[in-house]
Write a protein that holds these residues in place. Structure first.
Motif, PDB file in Angstrom:
ATOM      1  N   VAL A 154      -1.412   0.780 -11.690  1.00  0.00           N
ATOM      2  CA  VAL A 154      -1.254   2.213 -11.491  1.00  0.00           C
ATOM      3  C   VAL A 154      -1.395   2.529 -10.000  1.00  0.00           C
ATOM      4  N   GLY A 155      -2.410   1.909  -9.369  1.00  0.00           N
ATOM      5  CA  GLY A 155      -2.609   2.113  -7.938  1.00  0.00           C
ATOM      6  C   GLY A 155      -1.438   1.611  -7.114  1.00  0.00           C
ATOM      7  N   LEU A 156      -0.901   0.436  -7.489  1.00  0.00           N
ATOM      8  CA  LEU A 156       0.262  -0.088  -6.774  1.00  0.00           C
ATOM      9  C   LEU A 156       1.479   0.802  -6.982  1.00  0.00           C
ATOM     10  N   GLY A 157       1.596   1.377  -8.190  1.00  0.00           N
ATOM     11  CA  GLY A 157       2.690   2.306  -8.443  1.00  0.00           C
ATOM     12  C   GLY A 157       2.602   3.529  -7.549  1.00  0.00           C
ATOM     13  N   ILE A 158       1.378   4.052  -7.397  1.00  0.00           N
ATOM     14  CA  ILE A 158       1.176   5.215  -6.526  1.00  0.00           C
ATOM     15  C   ILE A 158       1.443   4.836  -5.069  1.00  0.00           C
ATOM     16  N   LEU A 159       1.020   3.629  -4.679  1.00  0.00           N
ATOM     17  CA  LEU A 159       1.275   3.152  -3.318  1.00  0.00           C
ATOM     18  C   LEU A 159       2.776   3.065  -3.060  1.00  0.00           C
ATOM     19  N   PHE A 160       3.507   2.503  -4.004  1.00  0.00           N
ATOM     20  CA  PHE A 160       4.959   2.411  -3.878  1.00  0.00           C
ATOM     21  C   PHE A 160       5.579   3.796  -3.813  1.00  0.00           C
ATOM     22  N   ALA A 161       5.033   4.721  -4.609  1.00  0.00           N
ATOM     23  CA  ALA A 161       5.530   6.097  -4.591  1.00  0.00           C
ATOM     24  C   ALA A 161       5.342   6.727  -3.219  1.00  0.00           C
TER      25      ALA A 161
END
Length: 489
Positions: A154-161
């Motif tokens: 989830v954190g990596l998804g937000i980082l990518f976002a």
């Protein structure tokens, strides 16, 4: 790598998703859908710094995901219980995919909110099923690390976002926000397609089909050993106790500790103040004087800090335990929020910005705050409820956890911008006080679950200084009732 670790890795990676906090800081997005907010952000000398983004429509857009998510999670409980964990994940991925397409193609606010609502339904189904899925597949000695894959990705998804938001806000023509929202289709496609190939959990197989041989074979594959008889017997015993009415059963005194934790921990997660930063960190950085591009870049760096600490938690959680990390992260968050409140109180007025040096202090404290959250309430807000719930109440309990979490997010997202406008810098003192109370709660009432099999966690409540009184009284009442029935016969 065993099938179990492959399943957990795939599942976690597929969960990576996108947030809208960066999009709401884009001028082109605000100009199209929220023109009044856009006008206020352009004027640096007029209007209260803390109130420029206070808009009912902007709040409705942000919070609509969580209202639909909490409703969807109630239906997801039935699907998870009757058709398995994998079916809920498949449904969530499909609906999330549809929502991302509608959001990116939006031509008016109604269409934008519809896409947001569909995203909420997808999140409701996946958040209900994935923590349970991961906890049931993971071996006890690595359950914390495996389940933390949920939070890491989830954190990596937000980082990518954040990376996507930073890049797309530079696109000329004002359509970069469409690319940002459309990119959510990428992880949701992986989630949907990947879930087709994942196995159902042994717990679910026994619960739904009663096929002991199939469950045993799967258990051997995911554990990498033939020595699974003891665990299999625990699963069978738990399945035999599965309640036909789990929502009724979980409210019985015997399950009181589980119910309290299923409600308290996910709700407490939102009372840490992380929602202020999760939704509005780009807005916060713009409020204190950074420009649009700089605010998105700073938000990107805060997500790097979060991802690093998520990885640290994965390494430590099954060695150190849940409670120590809860306490360390709680203290770290309290200190960061107190410093943020003091700096904003003394350096940021109602108009204008603050000096670059103090702006950097705010940025560092935001990183410290997010790191503390990633060390404690972030991963454990979902790990602990999935661990404490016994099989007979697991689907109902996880739904209660998700509904409680989404309800809190919805309520706070409705109030957050208004609270920021009225409380101003004191909002961080408010959250610091709440984190202190929650840290004391964990210290007093949450037992350590490190390396304890799911099917034996009930024993922890019987040995806990507080909960044993409630559980023992219920067991004694049940025993007296059975004795009375025997005497009558």
């Amino acid at each position: 790598m065993t099938l179990e670790s492959q399943g957990d890795f795939n599942h976690s990676v597929l969960l990576c998703n996108f947030k809208t906090g960066g999009v709401t800081a884009m001028s082109s997005f605000l100009k199209k859908f929220f023109p009044e907010v856009h006008k206020r952000t352009l004027n640096r000398t007029q209007g209260d710094n803390y109130c420029k983004f206070n808009s009912e429509l902007l709040t409705l857009f942000t919070s609509s995901l969580y209202l639909s998510g909490l409703i969807a999670s109630l239906f997801a409980s039935t699907v998870t219980r009757k058709f398995g964990r994998r079916m809920s994940i498949l449904i969530g991925g499909a609906v999330f995919l549809a929502g991302s397409g509608i959001g990116a193609a939006s031509v008016n606010l109604e269409m934008l909110i519809l896409g947001r609502v569909l995203l909420g339904i997808g999140v409701g189904f996946t958040n209900q099923a994935i923590p349970v899925y991961l906890s049931e597949l993971a071996p006890p000695q690595h359950r914390g690390a495996f389940n933390n894959g949920f939070e890491i990705c989830v954190g990596l998804g937000i980082l990518f976002a954040n990376i996507v938001n930073y890049a797309t806000q530079k696109i000329e023509g004002g359509w970069g926000w469409r690319v940002s929202l459309a990119m959510a289709a990428l992880p949701s496609s992986f989630l949907f397609i990947g879930s087709i190939f994942l196995p159902e959990t042994p717990n679910s197989i026994i619960q739904h089909t009663g096929d002991i041989r199939k469950a045993a074979n799967l258990l051997k594959r995911i554990r990498g050993t033939d020595d699974i008889q003891a665990e299999l017997e625990d699963l069978i015993a738990a399945a035999n106790n599965t309640a036909s009415k789990p929502f009724y059963t979980i409210f019985q005194p015997k399950y009181r500790p589980q119910l309290v934790m299923a409600i308290a921990i996910p709700n407490f997660q939102l009372l840490t103040g992380i929602s202020l930063l999760g939704f509005y960190s780009p807005i916060l950085f713009r409020t204190i004087g950074f420009k649009e591009s700089a605010s998105l870049m700073l938000t990107f760096f805060t997500r790097i800090a979060a991802s690093l600490f998520n990885i640290i938690v994965m390494v430590l959680v099954d060695r150190v335990g849940r409670r120590p990390l809860f306490l360390v992260g709680g203290v770290q968050m309290i200190v960061a929020e107190m410093v943020l409140g003091i700096v904003l109180a003394t350096q940021l007025g109602d108009h204008g910005g603050m000096s670059e040096g103090y702006g950097f202090v705010v940025f560092v404290m935001v990183c410290v705050l997010i790191a503390g959250f990633s060390l404690s309430w972030g991963p454990f807000g979902w790990l602990v409820p999935s661990e404490v719930l016994s099989l007979e109440t697991r689907s109902a309990g996880q739904s209660i956890a998700v509904v409680g979490n989404f309800t809190s997010i919805f309520v706070f997202s409705q109030l957050l911008l208004a609270m920021l406008c009225r409380l101003k810098y004191a909002i961080f003192f408010f959250y610091a006080g709440l984190v202190f109370i929650m840290t004391v709660f964990v210290f007093l009432f949450l037992p350590e679950m490190k390396n304890v099999p799911l099917e034996r966690i009930d024993q922890l409540w019987k040995e806990h200084w507080f909960w044993k009184k409630i559980v023992s009284d219920e067991m004694q009442t049940h025993a007296n009732s059975e004795t009375s029935n025997v005497d009558c016969k």
